[in-house]
Enzyme design. Structure first.
Site, PDB file in Angstrom:
ATOM      1  N   ASP A  46      -9.929   1.009  -8.132  1.00 60.20           N
ATOM      2  CA  ASP A  46     -11.091   0.043  -7.778  1.00 60.20           C
ATOM      3  C   ASP A  46     -11.592  -0.589  -9.187  1.00 60.20           C
ATOM      4  OD1 ASP A  46     -10.232  -0.141  -5.152  1.00 60.20           O
ATOM      5  OD2 ASP A  46     -11.885   1.337  -4.539  1.00 60.20           O
ATOM      6  N   ASP A  84     -18.522   1.568 -11.263  1.00 60.17           N
ATOM      7  CA  ASP A  84     -18.667   2.120 -10.051  1.00 60.17           C
ATOM      8  C   ASP A  84     -18.090   3.283  -9.831  1.00 60.17           C
ATOM      9  OD1 ASP A  84     -19.960   1.988  -7.339  1.00 60.17           O
ATOM     10  OD2 ASP A  84     -17.974   0.690  -6.717  1.00 60.17           O
ATOM     11  N   GLU A 120       1.060  -0.751  -8.291  1.00 60.36           N
ATOM     12  CA  GLU A 120       1.635   0.387  -7.809  1.00 60.36           C
ATOM     13  C   GLU A 120       0.948   0.885  -6.772  1.00 60.36           C
ATOM     14  OE1 GLU A 120       2.766   4.301 -10.485  1.00 60.36           O
ATOM     15  OE2 GLU A 120       1.476   3.122 -11.315  1.00 60.36           O
ATOM     16  N   LYS A 162      -3.144  -5.616  -2.081  1.00 54.78           N
ATOM     17  CA  LYS A 162      -4.667  -5.588  -2.286  1.00 54.78           C
ATOM     18  C   LYS A 162      -5.225  -7.134  -1.766  1.00 54.78           C
ATOM     19  CE  LYS A 162      -9.006  -3.729  -4.032  1.00 54.78           C
ATOM     20  NZ  LYS A 162      -9.591  -2.889  -5.129  1.00 54.78           N
ATOM     21  N   ILE A 204      -3.372   0.363   4.680  1.00 50.48           N
ATOM     22  CA  ILE A 204      -3.569   1.736   4.492  1.00 50.48           C
ATOM     23  C   ILE A 204      -4.910   2.073   4.131  1.00 50.48           C
ATOM     24  CG2 ILE A 204      -1.179   2.016   3.712  1.00 50.48           C
ATOM     25  CD1 ILE A 204      -1.799   1.612   0.858  1.00 50.48           C
ATOM     26  N   ALA A 222     -12.366  -5.535   0.264  1.00 53.32           N
ATOM     27  CA  ALA A 222     -10.819  -5.879   0.461  1.00 53.32           C
ATOM     28  C   ALA A 222     -10.117  -4.915   1.346  1.00 53.32           C
ATOM     29  CB  ALA A 222     -10.115  -5.857  -0.978  1.00 53.32           C
TER      30      ALA A 222
END
Length: 265
Positions: A214, A197, A151, A83, A61, A67
């Site tokens: 992230d 980030d 989630e 992930k 997705i 990753a």
């Protein structure tokens, strides 16, 4: 890893997931992504499957710098995001910068594999801290080696869009901006974290509210570069939002966030 060994591992994985009742969507695509599904990743995925944390493994997705994220479902049929940090192609040097100086991971050895395993654990920990502090972010569920299950922030199998990609004329950008800035404050003062980030690329929009994602690189305020990262986060958010709404003075907001802990960036 030799092709023969890999084929045997895939065959074993197929047998075991079938025995456990796990469904594989887009199995062919799943198997040919050799830069993602190496032997270490397959073994970690097998452990998560064996512990019944996953009932379905679906297609990709999203693909990021470090990753890939795959759709999945837990044993109640609820959507989850799987992930997987790429062991062979993730930016080892970039990860090291954020882990070195984080007291939570001071004992981590500097091999590529150990750094990536620590990074996965770090994102799990950071997301849990943020979630517990009330930040809108994915709730972390499980992790093993270089795999994090969390989630899924989206509708059905589709994740929410990045903030940069939504129709900004259709939403109250001032309200969104204010909520993002509040999240920066909450992260620092309640979750004891700096995202490090934060930008329009790492914020999703669920139709009403921003969702922070992230967080593998997020650091605690005692990290030697935490204040520098905090200043950068504030500047990045102001840079993006200044086209759409009134923004806060960066220096004043920085002082508000750090309070008595203020340091020179």
């Amino acid at each position: 890893m030799k092709n023969l060994d890999r084929d045997k591992l895939l065959e074993k994985f197929d047998r075991e997931v079938e025995k456990l009742g796990i469904r594989l969507k887009e199995a062919d695509e799943f198997k040919v992504m050799e830069n993602v599904f190496d032997d270490v990743t397959l073994l970690a995925l097998y452990k998560l499957v064996n512990k019944k944390h996953i009932s379905l493994i679906g297609g990709s997705i999203s693909t990021g710098k470090e990753a890939n994220v795959f759709y999945g479902e837990d044993w109640e049929g609820k959507p989850v995001a799987i992930k997987i940090y790429r062991i062979q192609s993730a930016s080892f040097k970039t990860m090291s910068e954020y882990i070195a100086g984080d007291p939570r991971f001071s004992s981590v050895r500097k091999s590529r594999k150990e750094i990536i395993f620590a990074w996965t654990k770090k994102e799990y920990s950071n997301l849990m801290r943020a979630h517990d502090a009330g930040i809108r972010c994915p709730k972390p569920l499980h992790f093993d080696r270089n795999i994090l299950i969390m989630e899924l922030m989206g509708e059905g199998e589709t994740p929410y869009p990045q903030l940069r990609a939504v129709d900004h004329d259709e939403i109250d950008m001032q309200a969104v901006y204010d909520e993002v800035m509040e999240s920066i404050d909450t992260l620092f003062n309640k979750a004891n974290l700096v995202h490090a980030d934060l930008s329009e690329f790492n914020i999703l929009f669920d139709g009403e509210h921003p969702v922070i994602i992230d967080m593998g690189q997020a650091v605690t305020p005692d990290h030697p570069k935490a204040i520098k990262f905090l200043v950068r986060d504030i500047r990045n958010i102001n840079r993006f939002f200044k086209r759409f709404c009134n923004i806060k003075d960066e220096e004043e907001f920085f002082k508000k966030v750090v309070g008595e802990h203020r340091m020179t960036p």
